[in-house]
Design a protein around this motif. Structure first.
Motif, short mmCIF file in Angstrom:
data_model
loop_
_atom_site.label_atom_id
_atom_site.label_comp_id
_atom_site.label_asym_id
_atom_site.label_seq_id
_atom_site.Cartn_x
_atom_site.Cartn_y
_atom_site.Cartn_z
N TRP A 1 -77.90 24.58 7.78
CA TRP A 1 -76.85 25.57 8.05
C TRP A 1 -76.07 25.88 6.79
CZ3 TRP A 1 -71.53 25.47 7.63
CH2 TRP A 1 -70.83 26.53 8.27
N LEU A 2 -75.71 24.85 6.04
CA LEU A 2 -74.97 25.06 4.80
C LEU A 2 -75.77 25.88 3.80
CD1 LEU A 2 -73.25 21.63 4.04
CD2 LEU A 2 -72.13 23.85 4.23
N ALA A 3 -77.02 25.51 3.63
CA ALA A 3 -77.86 26.19 2.65
C ALA A 3 -78.06 27.66 3.00
CB ALA A 3 -79.21 25.49 2.53
N ALA A 4 -77.94 28.00 4.27
CA ALA A 4 -78.18 29.38 4.71
C ALA A 4 -76.94 30.25 4.64
CB ALA A 4 -78.72 29.37 6.15
N GLN A 5 -75.80 29.69 4.26
CA GLN A 5 -74.56 30.48 4.25
C GLN A 5 -74.64 31.58 3.19
OE1 GLN A 5 -72.03 30.09 6.70
NE2 GLN A 5 -73.92 29.06 7.36
N PRO A 6 -74.36 32.82 3.57
CA PRO A 6 -74.46 33.94 2.63
C PRO A 6 -73.18 34.12 1.82
CG PRO A 6 -73.88 34.77 4.78
CD PRO A 6 -74.03 33.27 4.93
N VAL A 7 -73.29 34.95 0.79
CA VAL A 7 -72.10 35.32 0.03
C VAL A 7 -71.09 35.95 0.98
CG1 VAL A 7 -71.22 36.90 -1.74
CG2 VAL A 7 -73.31 35.58 -2.15
N GLY A 8 -69.84 35.53 0.87
CA GLY A 8 -68.78 36.03 1.74
C GLY A 8 -68.47 35.12 2.91
N ALA A 9 -69.37 34.16 3.19
CA ALA A 9 -69.11 33.23 4.29
C ALA A 9 -67.93 32.33 3.95
CB ALA A 9 -70.36 32.38 4.56
N ARG A 10 -67.19 31.93 4.99
CA ARG A 10 -66.05 31.04 4.80
C ARG A 10 -66.34 29.71 5.48
NH1 ARG A 10 -62.05 33.99 2.53
NH2 ARG A 10 -60.39 32.50 2.93
N ILE A 11 -66.02 28.63 4.76
CA ILE A 11 -66.35 27.28 5.20
C ILE A 11 -65.09 26.42 5.11
CG2 ILE A 11 -67.77 25.24 4.74
CD1 ILE A 11 -69.76 27.10 3.31
N ALA A 12 -64.79 25.68 6.16
CA ALA A 12 -63.65 24.75 6.12
C ALA A 12 -64.00 23.58 5.22
CB ALA A 12 -63.32 24.26 7.52
N LEU A 13 -63.17 23.34 4.22
CA LEU A 13 -63.48 22.35 3.19
C LEU A 13 -62.24 21.52 2.87
CD1 LEU A 13 -65.44 22.95 -0.11
CD2 LEU A 13 -63.11 22.07 -0.22
N THR A 14 -62.44 20.22 2.70
CA THR A 14 -61.37 19.33 2.28
C THR A 14 -61.77 18.65 0.98
OG1 THR A 14 -60.79 18.87 4.58
CG2 THR A 14 -59.93 17.36 2.92
N GLY A 15 -60.85 18.62 0.03
CA GLY A 15 -61.16 17.97 -1.22
C GLY A 15 -60.08 18.18 -2.26
N PRO A 16 -60.25 17.61 -3.42
CA PRO A 16 -61.30 16.63 -3.73
C PRO A 16 -60.98 15.28 -3.09
CG PRO A 16 -59.85 16.94 -5.61
CD PRO A 16 -59.39 17.92 -4.58
N LEU A 17 -62.01 14.54 -2.75
CA LEU A 17 -61.88 13.28 -2.04
C LEU A 17 -62.50 12.14 -2.84
CD1 LEU A 17 -62.95 14.65 1.46
CD2 LEU A 17 -60.64 13.87 0.86
N GLY A 18 -62.04 10.94 -2.54
CA GLY A 18 -62.65 9.75 -3.10
C GLY A 18 -62.13 9.34 -4.46
#
Length: 270
Positions: free
Chosen positions: A85-102
């Motif tokens: 699913w991640l690899a298929a995300q096109p330009v313009g897609a929005r993804i919930a992201l948390t970071g930087p972590l660790g």
């Protein structure tokens, strides 16, 4: 150099570029606040549609400025429905992201000789690390390895990042034939490494830590284990280590790691 701001943020990242390189998908993301806080060895956690557990991704490159503002690059290897699913995300897609972590790599206080050892897509955090080490005047040598040429990460970029680069493939399709375990004792000796940094599967990390210990060098390894939340709340990424007091304990790979001293990991448990 970007100023270091403390603490992770949760943002809606946007895909601004995507390309397939060999066996991996490289995504360039805008994620306000994340590039400014990033240190080499940090990771980001993304929410995957239809999945409860988030996916942890190594950061391959951070740009302080671009046509889109600050960006970060991540590398995705498709292993299941979530990464597909991640690899298929096109330009313009929005993804919930948390970071930087660790916990990030610790940098030497003085200019010393460093050997960076990585395998496959997990070698990604070594590239921003190499930049930081060079800024400190360290002599940087790199080992970039993979099972085959398609899964070799950025060998050409490595040559721009280090004074010497060794390319290894298990099938001999490019560079020298073999695995890091086959060559590391010799490479640590030839590079006169004071510090060995490693990122990759457990076999590579263990080989790097062992070679460093035999040579009297210090080692840090970026351990990759499944991290369901990425923030330390769920305690779902146990990592067995031995403390400085010699007592075994279990820590959270996403919080007390992912970077830990190589001589502290209980490799048989991992």
């Amino acid at each position: 150099m970007m100023s270091e701001v403390q603490g992770p943020v949760h943002v809606a990242a946007e895909v601004v570029a995507t390309k397939r390189i060999g066996g991996y998908r490289h995504l360039t993301l805008t994620a306000p606040g994340v590039p400014e806080r990033f240190r080499a060895g940090n990771f980001v956690a993304v929410t995957v549609d239809g999945h409860v557990a988030r996916r942890a991704l190594w950061v391959h490159r951070v740009r302080a400025s671009s046509a889109f503002g600050p960006t970060l690059d991540v590398v995705v290897e498709v292993r299941g429905t979530g990464t597909a699913w991640l690899a298929a995300q096109p330009v313009g897609a929005r993804i919930a992201l948390t970071g930087p972590l660790g916990r990030a790599f610790a940098l030497p206080k003085e200019a010393v000789s460093c050997l960076l050892v990585g395998e496959g897509y997990a070698a990604a955090p070594l590239f921003p690390l190499a930049e930081r080490l060079r800024e400190r005047g360290c002599a940087v040598s790199m080992v970039v390895s993979a099972p085959d040429e398609a899964r070799l990460l950025s060998a050409l970029e490595a040559r721009r990042s280090a004074r010497s680069v060794t390319v290894l493939t298990a099938d001999g399709s490019v560079g020298q034939r073999g695995t890091p375990a086959d060559h590391l004792d010799d490479l640590v000796r030839r590079s006169e490494a004071d510090v060995v940094y490693a990122a990759g599967p457990p076999s590579v990390l263990r080989a790097a830590a062992g070679a460093a210990e035999r040579a009297g060098a210090w080692s840090q390894v970026a351990v990759e284990v499944p991290t369901p939340c990425g923030t330390g709340l769920c305690h779902g990424c146990p990592l067995s280590v031995v403390g400085e007091d010699g007592v075994d304990r279990v820590v959270r790979a996403c919080a007390e790691g992912p970077v830990v001293r190589g001589d502290r990991v209980r490799w048989d448990a991992l």
